[in-house]
Design a protein around this motif. Structure first.
Motif, mmCIF file in Angstrom:
data_model
loop_
_atom_site.group_PDB
_atom_site.id
_atom_site.type_symbol
_atom_site.label_atom_id
_atom_site.label_comp_id
_atom_site.label_asym_id
_atom_site.label_seq_id
_atom_site.Cartn_x
_atom_site.Cartn_y
_atom_site.Cartn_z
ATOM 1 N N LEU A 40 -26.004 -8.068 21.708
ATOM 2 C CA LEU A 40 -26.359 -7.263 22.877
ATOM 3 C C LEU A 40 -26.467 -8.093 24.151
ATOM 4 O O LEU A 40 -26.845 -7.565 25.200
ATOM 5 C CB LEU A 40 -27.687 -6.538 22.622
ATOM 6 N N ILE A 41 -26.159 -9.380 24.053
ATOM 7 C CA ILE A 41 -26.141 -10.231 25.245
ATOM 8 C C ILE A 41 -24.684 -10.431 25.660
ATOM 9 O O ILE A 41 -23.886 -10.998 24.909
ATOM 10 C CB ILE A 41 -26.808 -11.591 24.967
ATOM 11 N N GLY A 42 -24.332 -9.955 26.813
ATOM 12 C CA GLY A 42 -22.944 -9.959 27.264
ATOM 13 C C GLY A 42 -22.315 -11.339 27.248
ATOM 14 O O GLY A 42 -22.919 -12.293 27.761
ATOM 15 N N GLN A 43 -21.125 -11.442 26.671
ATOM 16 C CA GLN A 43 -20.438 -12.731 26.594
ATOM 17 C C GLN A 43 -20.105 -13.266 27.978
ATOM 18 O O GLN A 43 -20.183 -14.469 28.214
ATOM 19 C CB GLN A 43 -19.155 -12.575 25.770
ATOM 20 N N GLU A 44 -19.738 -12.401 28.904
ATOM 21 C CA GLU A 44 -19.358 -12.827 30.256
ATOM 22 C C GLU A 44 -20.534 -12.791 31.225
ATOM 23 O O GLU A 44 -20.790 -13.747 31.937
ATOM 24 C CB GLU A 44 -18.226 -11.937 30.780
ATOM 25 N N SER A 45 -21.268 -11.688 31.225
ATOM 26 C CA SER A 45 -22.338 -11.512 32.215
ATOM 27 C C SER A 45 -23.656 -12.143 31.793
ATOM 28 O O SER A 45 -24.477 -12.498 32.638
ATOM 29 C CB SER A 45 -22.562 -10.016 32.471
ATOM 30 N N GLU A 47 -25.949 -10.514 30.412
ATOM 31 C CA GLU A 47 -26.958 -9.476 30.541
ATOM 32 C C GLU A 47 -27.093 -8.689 29.238
ATOM 33 O O GLU A 47 -26.154 -8.581 28.456
ATOM 34 C CB GLU A 47 -26.596 -8.528 31.685
ATOM 35 N N PHE A 48 -28.296 -8.134 29.052
ATOM 36 C CA PHE A 48 -28.584 -7.357 27.854
ATOM 37 C C PHE A 48 -27.947 -5.977 27.977
ATOM 38 O O PHE A 48 -28.134 -5.285 28.969
ATOM 39 C CB PHE A 48 -30.104 -7.215 27.683
ATOM 40 N N GLY A 49 -27.150 -5.602 26.959
ATOM 41 C CA GLY A 49 -26.492 -4.303 26.999
ATOM 42 C C GLY A 49 -25.390 -4.213 25.950
ATOM 43 O O GLY A 49 -25.363 -4.983 24.987
ATOM 44 N N LEU A 50 -24.481 -3.296 26.172
ATOM 45 C CA LEU A 50 -23.413 -3.033 25.202
ATOM 46 C C LEU A 50 -22.070 -3.617 25.646
ATOM 47 O O LEU A 50 -21.025 -3.167 25.201
ATOM 48 C CB LEU A 50 -23.275 -1.519 24.993
ATOM 49 N N GLU A 51 -22.118 -4.631 26.497
ATOM 50 C CA GLU A 51 -20.884 -5.209 27.031
ATOM 51 C C GLU A 51 -19.961 -5.708 25.915
ATOM 52 O O GLU A 51 -18.749 -5.461 25.938
ATOM 53 C CB GLU A 51 -21.214 -6.358 27.981
ATOM 54 N N ASN A 52 -20.515 -6.403 24.925
ATOM 55 C CA ASN A 52 -19.693 -6.964 23.854
ATOM 56 C C ASN A 52 -19.021 -5.873 23.027
ATOM 57 O O ASN A 52 -17.857 -6.006 22.620
ATOM 58 C CB ASN A 52 -20.538 -7.853 22.947
ATOM 59 N N PHE A 53 -19.741 -4.798 22.772
ATOM 60 C CA PHE A 53 -19.162 -3.705 21.988
ATOM 61 C C PHE A 53 -18.118 -2.943 22.800
ATOM 62 O O PHE A 53 -17.125 -2.453 22.243
ATOM 63 C CB PHE A 53 -20.265 -2.762 21.510
ATOM 64 N N GLN A 54 -18.326 -2.855 24.114
ATOM 65 C CA GLN A 54 -17.302 -2.252 24.963
ATOM 66 C C GLN A 54 -16.036 -3.109 24.950
ATOM 67 O O GLN A 54 -14.920 -2.575 24.900
ATOM 68 C CB GLN A 54 -17.844 -2.102 26.391
ATOM 69 N N THR A 55 -16.226 -4.433 24.978
ATOM 70 C CA THR A 55 -15.076 -5.335 24.893
ATOM 71 C C THR A 55 -14.381 -5.181 23.537
ATOM 72 O O THR A 55 -13.146 -5.151 23.463
ATOM 73 C CB THR A 55 -15.532 -6.796 25.076
ATOM 74 N N PHE A 56 -15.180 -5.094 22.478
ATOM 75 C CA PHE A 56 -14.626 -4.984 21.130
ATOM 76 C C PHE A 56 -13.764 -3.729 20.997
ATOM 77 O O PHE A 56 -12.589 -3.805 20.606
ATOM 78 C CB PHE A 56 -15.767 -4.954 20.111
ATOM 79 N N PHE A 57 -14.326 -2.589 21.314
ATOM 80 C CA PHE A 57 -13.598 -1.337 21.119
ATOM 81 C C PHE A 57 -12.584 -1.064 22.236
ATOM 82 O O PHE A 57 -11.720 -0.191 22.086
ATOM 83 C CB PHE A 57 -14.579 -0.163 21.009
#
Length: 553
Positions: A40-45, A47-57
């Motif tokens: 839940l910690i963004g690989q790029e930003s 920040e705490f959120g769903l950034e990694n899962f958005q990148t994945f899907f």
């Protein structure tokens, strides 16, 4: 202090349960929770959120890895069922010539880790494989073994014994009179199997399918070899490669990939429980009855058919063993017997074999001692704490080894538990991953032991632990030895978790075999794989003999 010691002497099982729950929270729940946090910690930003899962899907590459995992899982499971189900039906319903020896061959096929089978299929049908080259000489170009079909095929041949054992156990509890009644109504043999037998063994069939599917999607070695690395990514290999690329940084994408893999496994387990709870087919009479003796040509035909199927399924081990004694020129085996492959393998092995024996031996001792005690607790003591312990112990059975290894590397790489790179972390992951085998085997046999024996021991003034050691352990010995035998084979062949955690000083024999197979040194890889299977078989033989003596006593 005196009162605490007295209370512990009267009821040691509560303390054992509390300590084990604490251990499992640290070495199971904490690594998985850390992976969930990192995902839940963004690989790029950052920040705490769903950034990694958005990148994945949102990425076609990640979605392809997910699709590949599901595809080989479904196809490999279907192939394993196609092999294991007919064998289970044949062994449960008929006696035929050579049956005990064929069963031994089926069980022996479980000794080799799946990646050994994958390597064998490359030696047969790879670009320079025996069959590929022979077919090319007569003008036939065979399709490549790499990719989805090859991974599914190798996985199915490695895991079909699971289907055989689980479904055969279910068939042993089916009342034969129900099948006879179906036949008397005019149904043929196939009709009886389809409309009567399979519905009655549906829970066993679904359990076997689930175990095979989880084994395939969590396997690292087979898709790594037959998938040719990045050419055919699956979630297990993708999580590992992402972890390696993210060392020194926040492993966000590796963690997210691991979480997706765990979510698939957990969802399937929950779905099976819900389905099994809503759909129930019961037989209140029980008892499968004696197998029907096939004599004459019918017995010969059944024996030959089963032997042919098992022989094909055992081809990988046979090929690897024979190849280990053949001379290699480049990447091509020559029809010349030699021990050069073993000489080179032993010279380059270092401490790999010794490490495997020490790590697996220590883990097995812990598994036997702790697993037998916890199996007893689960079977004899109820309560929320015991149910929580049972759940925590079973979690590593569902979680892929690569995921657990990444979790360990993320959590135990700094004080107060600096374990990364040590033998301790290897032994610990072995212990945690294979503890479920012993607890299930021990609990299963404790359920069959009369409580009156324990009551008699207590009435004579025996402390609980003394009574357990003197009364229960001898009675539990067949179940303990059965669990230990399975745990030994799995621990000694472990690759998925240790490939993430090993260092040069903690390299094991499965890792050495995998590295040689991946590098293309076909001779040394075959020698390492044969040594791996041979040592595992030797240990298994010791447990089988010990279990036979315990049963006789």
């Amino acid at each position: 202090m005196t009162r605490a010691l007295a209370a512990l002497r009267r009821d040691p099982w509560t303390a054992i349960t509390v300590v084990t729950v604490g251990f499992m929270l640290v070495f199971v729940a904490l690594p998985l929770a850390e992976l969930a946090r990192q995902s839940l910690i963004g690989q790029e930003s950052g920040e705490f959120g769903l950034e990694n899962f958005q990148t994945f899907f949102g990425s076609s590459y990640f979605r392809r890895a997910l699709f590949n995992s599901l595809t080989v899982g479904v196809l490999g499971t279907a192939m394993a069922l196609a092999i294991g189900l007919p064998l289970a039906l044949a062994f449960a319903r008929y006696d035929f010539p050579g049956k005990p020896w064929i069963e031994v061959a089926i069980l022996l096929s479980m000794l080799a880790p799946p990646f050994v089978g994958a390597y064998a299929w490359i030696m047969l049908f790879g670009r320079g494989g025996f069959v590929t080259l022979a077919a090319r000489e007569i003008g036939i170009d065979l399709p490549p073994i790499y990719g989805v079909f090859g991974i599914s095929l190798a996985s199915a041949f490695a895991l079909y014994p699971v289907v055989f054992l689980v479904v055969r156990g279910g068939l042993a509890r089916v009342n034969r009179t129900l099948e006879d009644a179906g036949a008397s109504l005019g149904r043929g043999r196939i009709g009886v199997v389809w409309t009567v037998t399979l519905p009655l063994v549906l829970p066993s069939l679904l359990t076997a399918a689930l175990l095979v599917f989880l084994g395939i999607i969590s396997d690292f070695g087979t898709p790594s070899i037959l998938g040719e690395g990045e050419r055919f990514p699956v979630l297990a290999t993708l999580a590992f490669s992402l972890y390696l690329s993210e060392i020194g940084a926040e492993p966000g994408m590796a963690a997210a990939t691991s979480v997706v893999l765990v979510a698939i496994a957990m969802a399937l387990v929950v779905a099976l429980r819900i389905f099994s709870g809503r759909r129930s087919v019961a037989d209140d009479q029980g008892g499968g009855g004696a197998p029907r003796r096939l004599a004459g040509w019918a017995g010969v035909a059944m024996s030959l058919g089963v032997m042919a199927l098992v022989a094909v399924a055992s081809t990988p081990q046979i090929v690897v063993t024979v190849s280990s004694f053949l001379e290699v020129r480049g990447v091509v085996f020559q029809p010349v017997l030699t021990l050069d492959n073993y000489a080179r393998a032993i010279a380059a092995m270092g401490d790999a074999l010794w490490n495997s024996l020490i790590f697996a031996g220590l883990a097995l001792v812990l598994i036997v001692v702790v697993g037998s005690a916890i199996g007893y607790v689960i079977a004899r003591h109820g309560g929320r704490l015991t149910r929580a312990l049972d759940l925590l112990i079973m979690v590593p059975y569902v979680v892929p080894g690569t995921v657990l290894g990444i979790g360990y590397a993320s959590v135990f790489n700094e004080p107060p538990l600096l374990l990364t790179g040590t033998a301790t972390i290897i032994v610990t992951v072995y212990f945690v991953r294979r503890l479920p085998y012993m607890t299930r085997a021990s609990a299963g046999i404790v359920y069959q032991i009369d409580r009156g024996l324990e009551d008699a021991s207590r009435s004579l003034g025996e402390p609980p632990l003394t009574g357990f050691r003197r009364v229960m352990v001898p009675l539990m010995r067949p179940g303990i030895l059965a669990g230990a035998a399975i745990a030994w084979v799995e621990v000694f062949s472990e690759l998925s978790a240790s490939i993430v955690l090993y260092t040069g000083g903690t390299r094991t024999l499965p890792i050495a075999a995998y590295q040689q197979a991946l590098s293309g040194d076909v001779g040394m890889a075959a020698a390492y794989a044969t040594m791996l299977v041979g040592v595992a078989a030797l240990g298994l033989a010791v447990f089988v003999l010990a279990r036979g003596r315990a049963r006789d006593q």
